[in-house]
Design an enzyme around this catalytic site. Structure first.
Site, mmCIF file in Angstrom:
data_model
loop_
_atom_site.group_PDB
_atom_site.id
_atom_site.type_symbol
_atom_site.label_atom_id
_atom_site.label_comp_id
_atom_site.label_asym_id
_atom_site.label_seq_id
_atom_site.Cartn_x
_atom_site.Cartn_y
_atom_site.Cartn_z
ATOM 1 N N GLU A 137 -12.228 3.787 6.254
ATOM 2 C CA GLU A 137 -11.340 5.084 6.596
ATOM 3 C C GLU A 137 -12.007 6.010 7.612
ATOM 4 O O GLU A 137 -11.521 6.999 8.110
ATOM 5 C CB GLU A 137 -10.641 5.797 5.415
ATOM 6 N N THR A 155 -3.317 7.302 -9.535
ATOM 7 C CA THR A 155 -4.185 7.998 -10.366
ATOM 8 C C THR A 155 -3.812 8.448 -11.663
ATOM 9 O O THR A 155 -3.212 9.380 -11.684
ATOM 10 C CB THR A 155 -5.100 8.738 -9.481
ATOM 11 N N PRO A 156 -4.529 7.731 -12.798
ATOM 12 C CA PRO A 156 -3.924 8.547 -13.831
ATOM 13 C C PRO A 156 -4.634 9.876 -14.103
ATOM 14 O O PRO A 156 -5.661 10.215 -13.770
ATOM 15 C CB PRO A 156 -5.019 7.782 -15.137
ATOM 16 N N LYS A 157 -3.707 10.971 -14.535
ATOM 17 C CA LYS A 157 -4.042 12.368 -14.406
ATOM 18 C C LYS A 157 -3.868 12.895 -15.927
ATOM 19 O O LYS A 157 -2.902 12.627 -16.576
ATOM 20 C CB LYS A 157 -3.009 12.971 -13.355
ATOM 21 N N HIS A 186 1.304 4.994 -2.152
ATOM 22 C CA HIS A 186 1.017 5.831 -3.301
ATOM 23 C C HIS A 186 1.985 6.621 -3.755
ATOM 24 O O HIS A 186 2.947 7.031 -3.157
ATOM 25 C CB HIS A 186 0.003 6.740 -2.653
ATOM 26 N N ASN A 223 2.543 9.540 -5.580
ATOM 27 C CA ASN A 223 2.804 10.798 -5.268
ATOM 28 C C ASN A 223 3.196 11.230 -3.759
ATOM 29 O O ASN A 223 3.828 12.149 -3.091
ATOM 30 C CB ASN A 223 1.968 11.761 -5.554
ATOM 31 N N GLY A 245 -8.734 8.284 -2.649
ATOM 32 C CA GLY A 245 -9.280 9.596 -2.604
ATOM 33 C C GLY A 245 -10.264 10.104 -1.417
ATOM 34 O O GLY A 245 -10.578 9.129 -0.824
ATOM 35 N N ASP A 261 2.127 6.629 2.532
ATOM 36 C CA ASP A 261 2.841 7.729 1.754
ATOM 37 C C ASP A 261 4.291 8.151 2.525
ATOM 38 O O ASP A 261 4.073 8.930 3.401
ATOM 39 C CB ASP A 261 1.868 8.963 1.759
ATOM 40 N N HIS A 316 0.724 -1.200 0.224
ATOM 41 C CA HIS A 316 -0.123 -0.046 -0.018
ATOM 42 C C HIS A 316 1.068 1.308 0.107
ATOM 43 O O HIS A 316 1.190 1.865 1.014
ATOM 44 C CB HIS A 316 -0.988 0.131 1.234
#
Length: 341
Positions: free
Chosen positions: A204, A102-104, A16, A18, A174, A280, A14
């Site tokens: 969460e 996430t595709p941006k 991310h 960024n 998100g 993160d 897990h």
């Protein structure tokens, strides 16, 4: 003990992209994009609060990503960032990594170019950094709405044809506020139909109905699971769904009041399927080495326990059988080297 935590092979499920940019990498990216004399936006209060170790609300934590997103909005910096994250995990002796992003769409890239840049960087890294195996779980940012989710799933299904060895599942993440999981169910089922695993951020916040819906949908792993309790908790155990526990992330985001009160303790002691993750590491100034050390210091896990925790995590990966066998061999060799029965 410190040598053990650093040297033990690790599995990260897990993380991310960024959120896993170190401060050093952020500065390097800023220099690449804005020049060395003006290394990018420097007035992000949330960024400085979080790197100074202050506790934040969940909403405030998500604001930090704006800084990283700004610095990875073009192919050159995105490629640099992806490779840097893989290198940092490898330096922490992570031998298997499932990365999320996430595709941006940016002014410099389409969503497809964004995701292809990440995938090509991972593919190149497999040869250049052979000590670590990397997979990708493209994400849906639920705060962006259903059209974005539909686009992301369609893109992932398309790219699975070219990168079946790298794309292994999808993530739903998100800011959850103002959205309902049930709205995303049919979209995610399309991904499931293409044999993509589901790693959903689940529990969460307190919403028993949403948690129940995710469990009944058939999530393969639970991201965080902080507020899963009662019948839902027992159903998760009955189904053997692994929990991805992110200790420092939860404490700094204030979804767990302290390390001592973190739900990992209950999950571990009661025999749930559970693994330790960073979430993160750049945002929260941690590492998987540090998270495992915290497990030992706070929850009393022995070196045997830590090793068993990591070995159990092999089963929770989305790796193929051959890759799982190689991971098992890595841990067997570590046991022999450390003379651990």
């Amino acid at each position: 003990m410190m040598d053990f935590f650093q040297n033990v092979p690790k599995i990260e499920l897990h993380a991310h992209l960024n959120g896993s940019l170190s401060n050093r990498t952020l500065l390097e990216l800023g220099a690449m994009k804005y020049g060395k004399d003006n290394p990018g936006p420097s007035n992000d209060e949330c960024f400085y609060r979080i790197t100074n170790g202050q506790n934040l609300t969940l909403k405030e934590c998500f604001q930090k990503f704006k800084y990283a997103h700004d610095l990875t909005d073009q192919p050159e910096t995105l490629r640099y960032a992806t490779r840097a994250v893989i290198q940092d995990f490898a330096a922490d002796n992570v031998v298997y990594l499932e990365l999320r992003t996430t595709p941006k769409k940016t002014v410099h890239m389409s969503k497809k170019q964004y995701l292809t840049t990440v995938l090509e960087t991972i593919r190149t890294a497999q040869n250049e950094i052979p000590s670590i195996t990397v997979k990708l779980l493209p994400s849906i940012d639920r705060s962006k709405g259903l059209q974005e989710a539909e686009e992301n799933v369609s893109l992932v299904i398309e790219l699975c044809q070219e990168y079946p060895d790298i794309i292994k599942g999808m993530d739903l993440s998100g800011a959850p506020f103002g959205t309902r999981f049930s709205d995303f169910g049919n979209i995610l089922k399309k991904a499931q139909a293409h044999r993509l695993k589901m790693a959903l951020h689940c529990g969460e916040f307190e919403d028993d109905d949403e948690i129940q819906a995710m469990l009944e949908f058939g999530t393969d792993r639970i991201g965080h699971g902080t507020f899963i309790k009662g019948v839902n908790l027992q159903n998760a155990k009955k189904r053997g769904i692994p929990f991805e526990c992110c200790l420092t992330s939860n404490v700094k985001c204030s979804t767990a009041s302290s390390y001592e009160e973190h739900h990992f303790k209950k999950l571990w002691e009661e025999g749930f399927a559970v693994c330790i993750c960073t979430d993160d590491f750049g945002v929260f100034d941690t590492s998987l080495t540090q998270e495992l050390r915290t497990c030992s210091e706070i929850f009393g896990l022995t070196t045997q326990d830590i090793l068993r925790l990591q070995e159990n995590t092999i089963r929770y990966t989305y790796a193929n059988d051959e890759e799982k066998h190689k991971l098992t061999e890595i841990f067997n060799n570590f046991r022999k080297t450390m003379k651990i029965d």
